[in-house]
Design a protein around this motif. Structure first.
Motif, PDB file in Angstrom:
ATOM      1  N   LEU A   1     -27.045 -47.292  15.152  1.00 45.87           N
ATOM      2  CA  LEU A   1     -25.995 -47.663  16.094  1.00 45.87           C
ATOM      3  C   LEU A   1     -25.042 -46.494  16.342  1.00 45.87           C
ATOM      4  CD1 LEU A   1     -24.835 -49.985  17.791  1.00 45.87           C
ATOM      5  CD2 LEU A   1     -23.466 -50.661  15.807  1.00 45.87           C
ATOM      6  N   GLU A   2     -24.810 -45.693  15.312  1.00 48.04           N
ATOM      7  CA  GLU A   2     -23.900 -44.558  15.421  1.00 48.04           C
ATOM      8  C   GLU A   2     -24.377 -43.551  16.470  1.00 48.04           C
ATOM      9  OE1 GLU A   2     -20.555 -42.261  14.631  1.00 48.04           O
ATOM     10  OE2 GLU A   2     -21.017 -44.313  14.004  1.00 48.04           O
ATOM     11  N   THR A   3     -25.684 -43.455  16.660  1.00 49.55           N
ATOM     12  CA  THR A   3     -26.237 -42.519  17.645  1.00 49.55           C
ATOM     13  C   THR A   3     -25.773 -42.857  19.062  1.00 49.55           C
ATOM     14  OG1 THR A   3     -28.208 -42.219  16.268  1.00 49.55           O
ATOM     15  CG2 THR A   3     -28.393 -41.542  18.568  1.00 49.55           C
ATOM     16  N   LEU A   4     -25.443 -44.120  19.296  1.00 56.33           N
ATOM     17  CA  LEU A   4     -25.056 -44.577  20.628  1.00 56.33           C
ATOM     18  C   LEU A   4     -23.559 -44.469  20.901  1.00 56.33           C
ATOM     19  CD1 LEU A   4     -27.322 -47.752  20.820  1.00 56.33           C
ATOM     20  CD2 LEU A   4     -27.676 -45.575  21.974  1.00 56.33           C
ATOM     21  N   LYS A   5     -22.808 -43.912  19.969  1.00 63.43           N
ATOM     22  CA  LYS A   5     -21.366 -43.790  20.145  1.00 63.43           C
ATOM     23  C   LYS A   5     -21.036 -42.956  21.381  1.00 63.43           C
ATOM     24  CE  LYS A   5     -17.130 -42.388  17.770  1.00 63.43           C
ATOM     25  NZ  LYS A   5     -16.554 -41.762  16.552  1.00 63.43           N
ATOM     26  N   ASP A   6     -20.242 -43.517  22.274  1.00 61.56           N
ATOM     27  CA  ASP A   6     -19.765 -42.858  23.501  1.00 61.56           C
ATOM     28  C   ASP A   6     -20.874 -42.560  24.507  1.00 61.56           C
ATOM     29  OD1 ASP A   6     -17.130 -42.824  22.505  1.00 61.56           O
ATOM     30  OD2 ASP A   6     -17.496 -40.935  21.448  1.00 61.56           O
ATOM     31  N   VAL A   7     -22.063 -43.122  24.313  1.00 62.32           N
ATOM     32  CA  VAL A   7     -23.148 -42.935  25.276  1.00 62.32           C
ATOM     33  C   VAL A   7     -22.882 -43.808  26.506  1.00 62.32           C
ATOM     34  CG1 VAL A   7     -25.599 -43.423  25.716  1.00 62.32           C
ATOM     35  CG2 VAL A   7     -24.907 -42.237  23.621  1.00 62.32           C
ATOM     36  N   ASP A   8     -23.023 -43.213  27.692  1.00 60.63           N
ATOM     37  CA  ASP A   8     -22.816 -43.951  28.942  1.00 60.63           C
ATOM     38  C   ASP A   8     -24.094 -44.639  29.406  1.00 60.63           C
ATOM     39  OD1 ASP A   8     -20.002 -43.070  29.674  1.00 60.63           O
ATOM     40  OD2 ASP A   8     -20.967 -41.118  29.480  1.00 60.63           O
ATOM     41  N   SER A   9     -25.208 -43.911  29.359  1.00 61.21           N
ATOM     42  CA  SER A   9     -26.481 -44.436  29.860  1.00 61.21           C
ATOM     43  C   SER A   9     -27.621 -44.047  28.933  1.00 61.21           C
ATOM     44  CB  SER A   9     -26.775 -43.900  31.267  1.00 61.21           C
ATOM     45  OG  SER A   9     -25.829 -44.353  32.208  1.00 61.21           O
ATOM     46  N   ILE A  10     -28.646 -44.890  28.940  1.00 65.45           N
ATOM     47  CA  ILE A  10     -29.868 -44.627  28.177  1.00 65.45           C
ATOM     48  C   ILE A  10     -31.029 -44.557  29.154  1.00 65.45           C
ATOM     49  CG2 ILE A  10     -31.500 -45.520  26.478  1.00 65.45           C
ATOM     50  CD1 ILE A  10     -29.120 -47.019  25.194  1.00 65.45           C
ATOM     51  N   ILE A  11     -31.834 -43.507  29.034  1.00 65.75           N
ATOM     52  CA  ILE A  11     -33.110 -43.445  29.757  1.00 65.75           C
ATOM     53  C   ILE A  11     -34.195 -43.612  28.705  1.00 65.75           C
ATOM     54  CG2 ILE A  11     -34.602 -42.113  31.283  1.00 65.75           C
ATOM     55  CD1 ILE A  11     -32.136 -40.614  32.255  1.00 65.75           C
ATOM     56  N   HIS A  12     -34.841 -44.751  28.738  1.00 69.11           N
ATOM     57  CA  HIS A  12     -35.766 -45.146  27.667  1.00 69.11           C
ATOM     58  C   HIS A  12     -37.202 -44.826  28.058  1.00 69.11           C
ATOM     59  CE1 HIS A  12     -37.485 -47.161  24.325  1.00 69.11           C
ATOM     60  NE2 HIS A  12     -37.713 -48.338  24.902  1.00 69.11           N
ATOM     61  N   LEU A  13     -37.674 -43.671  27.596  1.00 66.84           N
ATOM     62  CA  LEU A  13     -39.037 -43.222  27.877  1.00 66.84           C
ATOM     63  C   LEU A  13     -39.981 -43.447  26.705  1.00 66.84           C
ATOM     64  CD1 LEU A  13     -38.229 -39.709  29.462  1.00 66.84           C
ATOM     65  CD2 LEU A  13     -38.380 -41.912  30.643  1.00 66.84           C
ATOM     66  N   ALA A  14     -39.443 -43.575  25.496  1.00 71.34           N
ATOM     67  CA  ALA A  14     -40.271 -43.629  24.287  1.00 71.34           C
ATOM     68  C   ALA A  14     -41.211 -44.835  24.327  1.00 71.34           C
ATOM     69  CB  ALA A  14     -39.382 -43.697  23.055  1.00 71.34           C
ATOM     70  N   ASN A  15     -42.487 -44.572  24.159  1.00 73.36           N
ATOM     71  CA  ASN A  15     -43.476 -45.657  24.085  1.00 73.36           C
ATOM     72  C   ASN A  15     -44.819 -45.092  23.669  1.00 73.36           C
ATOM     73  OD1 ASN A  15     -45.237 -46.194  27.148  1.00 73.36           O
ATOM     74  ND2 ASN A  15     -44.130 -44.324  26.682  1.00 73.36           N
ATOM     75  N   ILE A  16     -45.717 -45.976  23.267  1.00 74.96           N
ATOM     76  CA  ILE A  16     -47.110 -45.585  23.092  1.00 74.96           C
ATOM     77  C   ILE A  16     -47.738 -45.727  24.473  1.00 74.96           C
ATOM     78  CG2 ILE A  16     -49.268 -45.982  21.876  1.00 74.96           C
ATOM     79  CD1 ILE A  16     -46.933 -45.189  20.046  1.00 74.96           C
ATOM     80  N   ALA A  17     -48.113 -44.592  25.058  1.00 74.88           N
ATOM     81  CA  ALA A  17     -48.483 -44.571  26.473  1.00 74.88           C
ATOM     82  C   ALA A  17     -49.988 -44.675  26.681  1.00 74.88           C
ATOM     83  CB  ALA A  17     -47.964 -43.289  27.117  1.00 74.88           C
TER      84      ALA A  17
ATOM     85  N   GLY B   1     -21.359 -50.474  23.647  1.00 72.25           N
ATOM     86  CA  GLY B   1     -20.631 -50.338  24.904  1.00 72.25           C
ATOM     87  C   GLY B   1     -21.310 -49.460  25.942  1.00 72.25           C
ATOM     88  N   VAL B   2     -22.624 -49.246  25.803  1.00 70.69           N
ATOM     89  CA  VAL B   2     -23.379 -48.478  26.791  1.00 70.69           C
ATOM     90  C   VAL B   2     -23.364 -49.250  28.110  1.00 70.69           C
ATOM     91  CG1 VAL B   2     -25.646 -47.524  27.383  1.00 70.69           C
ATOM     92  CG2 VAL B   2     -24.838 -47.449  25.008  1.00 70.69           C
ATOM     93  N   ARG B   3     -23.261 -48.525  29.214  1.00 70.01           N
ATOM     94  CA  ARG B   3     -23.115 -49.173  30.520  1.00 70.01           C
ATOM     95  C   ARG B   3     -24.437 -49.447  31.225  1.00 70.01           C
ATOM     96  NH1 ARG B   3     -19.886 -44.925  33.546  1.00 70.01           N
ATOM     97  NH2 ARG B   3     -19.825 -46.486  35.219  1.00 70.01           N
ATOM     98  N   GLN B   4     -25.491 -48.696  30.900  1.00 73.43           N
ATOM     99  CA  GLN B   4     -26.721 -48.777  31.688  1.00 73.43           C
ATOM    100  C   GLN B   4     -27.939 -48.406  30.851  1.00 73.43           C
ATOM    101  OE1 GLN B   4     -27.298 -45.400  34.268  1.00 73.43           O
ATOM    102  NE2 GLN B   4     -28.252 -46.607  35.889  1.00 73.43           N
ATOM    103  N   ILE B   5     -29.047 -49.124  31.071  1.00 67.92           N
ATOM    104  CA  ILE B   5     -30.344 -48.742  30.522  1.00 67.92           C
ATOM    105  C   ILE B   5     -31.316 -48.577  31.686  1.00 67.92           C
ATOM    106  CG2 ILE B   5     -32.326 -49.416  29.118  1.00 67.92           C
ATOM    107  CD1 ILE B   5     -30.442 -51.007  27.331  1.00 67.92           C
ATOM    108  N   ILE B   6     -31.939 -47.415  31.747  1.00 72.24           N
ATOM    109  CA  ILE B   6     -33.010 -47.167  32.709  1.00 72.24           C
ATOM    110  C   ILE B   6     -34.312 -47.172  31.908  1.00 72.24           C
ATOM    111  CG2 ILE B   6     -33.990 -45.545  34.369  1.00 72.24           C
ATOM    112  CD1 ILE B   6     -31.127 -44.421  34.728  1.00 72.24           C
TER     113      ILE B   6
END
Length: 315
Positions: A57-73, A104-109
């Motif tokens: 959770l600490e990694t997300l401190k003050d993060v505005d947006s997340i771009i979530h690419l991680a996956n088994i592709a 408190g992140v505002r957006q996930i892409i």
């Protein structure tokens, strides 16, 4: 903005993160680095070598947006270890959404996949059509979309359904259609076409990266799913495009892959996005890189082969 990119060392992430840094963003990259790390050091980039399932959770401190690419592709990689794939593609996505809201992140892409539609007979596949995923990989992406969208009242959610991506990246992939056929022509002088009649949508990697940036810069766009593919081309016609640039023979073989679908990206275009590149540009770029000895080619360019070498089927 401060942005967390998951899977930022991958094929798309290795092109996306330099662009985000160039635009002045601060970036946290979280990646297992199974395929290496080709990102250059920057004072505005923090690299965390970590499995997405262990996100703090600490990694997300003050993060505005997340771009979530991680996956088994891709389908074969998911079949290699289905349990790992459900955990990474779905369970970790749910945990990411929950922690993002708490932080408190505002957006996930979310980088979903155009393959969630399965086999479609409709001339144009729009976002409101029924999803009929036919592989485990397709199913994990569909379920992850549903997980993210269940949080859209608490956080802005943009699920992007990319077509097959093509073009040059520092973390190169040679197991996707345009790249694969182009490399075969350059390396062998012939192109193996499996089936050929299957139609697939395609998108240049630079356009793909620009789409993620488009949603970052237009956070007010309505939550939901957006197709991202602009060239619906049969596999055989891709091979013929390659022939325009590289002298090579086309060899047609039987295929057991029935997937054939088109994408209609009108919904995305109505948000103001304009594609700038295409399949022809990708072929040209790969050809130039190859001729100048700049095209990396080893087992890490092939997802399944590399995962097997890391024994990830038993991970």
């Amino acid at each position: 903005m401060k942005i967390l990119v998951t899977g930022g060392c991958g094929y798309k992430g290795s092109v996306l993160i330099p662009k985000l840094l160039k635009e002045g963003h601060k970036v946290i990259n979280l990646d297992t680095q199974w395929f290496g790390n080709h990102l250059k050091d920057s004072p505005n980039l923090i690299n965390i070598k970590q499995d997405i399932r262990n996100l703090n959770l600490e990694t997300l401190k003050d993060v505005d947006s997340i771009i979530h690419l991680a996956n088994i592709a891709n389908d074969p990689a998911v079949v290699l270890n289905p349990t790992l794939s459900w955990e990474v593609n779905v369970l970790a996505s749910q945990q990411l959404a929950d922690k993002a809201i708490r932080a408190g992140v505002r957006q996930i892409i979310y980088a979903s996949s155009g393959s969630v539609y399965g086999v479609k007979n409709e001339p144009q596949v729009t976002e409101d059509l029924e999803l009929v995923p036919i592989s485990v990989y397709n199913k994990t992406k569909m379920v992850a979309e549903r997980v993210f969208l269940s949080y859209q009242n608490k956080i802005k959610i943009h699920c992007i359904r990319p077509a097959t991506v093509c073009g040059i990246s520092p973390r190169m992939r040679l197991d996707v259609a345009v790249n694969l056929l182009t490399y075969q022509a350059l390396q062998n002088g012939f192109i193996n076409v499996l089936g050929g009649s299957q139609t697939r949508p395609n998108i240049h990697i630079k356009d793909m990266v620009n789409i993620y940036c488009h949603f970052l810069n237009n956070m007010n766009i309505e939550s939901g799913c957006y197709n991202a593919g602009f060239e619906n081309i049969s596999i055989l016609d891709i091979a013929k495009k390659v022939q325009k640039y590289i002298k090579a023979e086309i060899v047609i073989k039987e295929s057991n892959d029935p997937r054939s679908y088109r994408q209609d990206s009108s919904k995305l275009l109505k948000t103001g996005f304009k594609p700038l590149y295409g399949v022809d540009k990708a072929i040209e770029e790969i050809k130039v890189a190859f001729e100048n000895n700049l095209l990396k080619q080893d087992d890490s360019c092939y997802t399944v082969k590399w995962m097997k070498s890391l024994n990830l089927q038993n991970y």
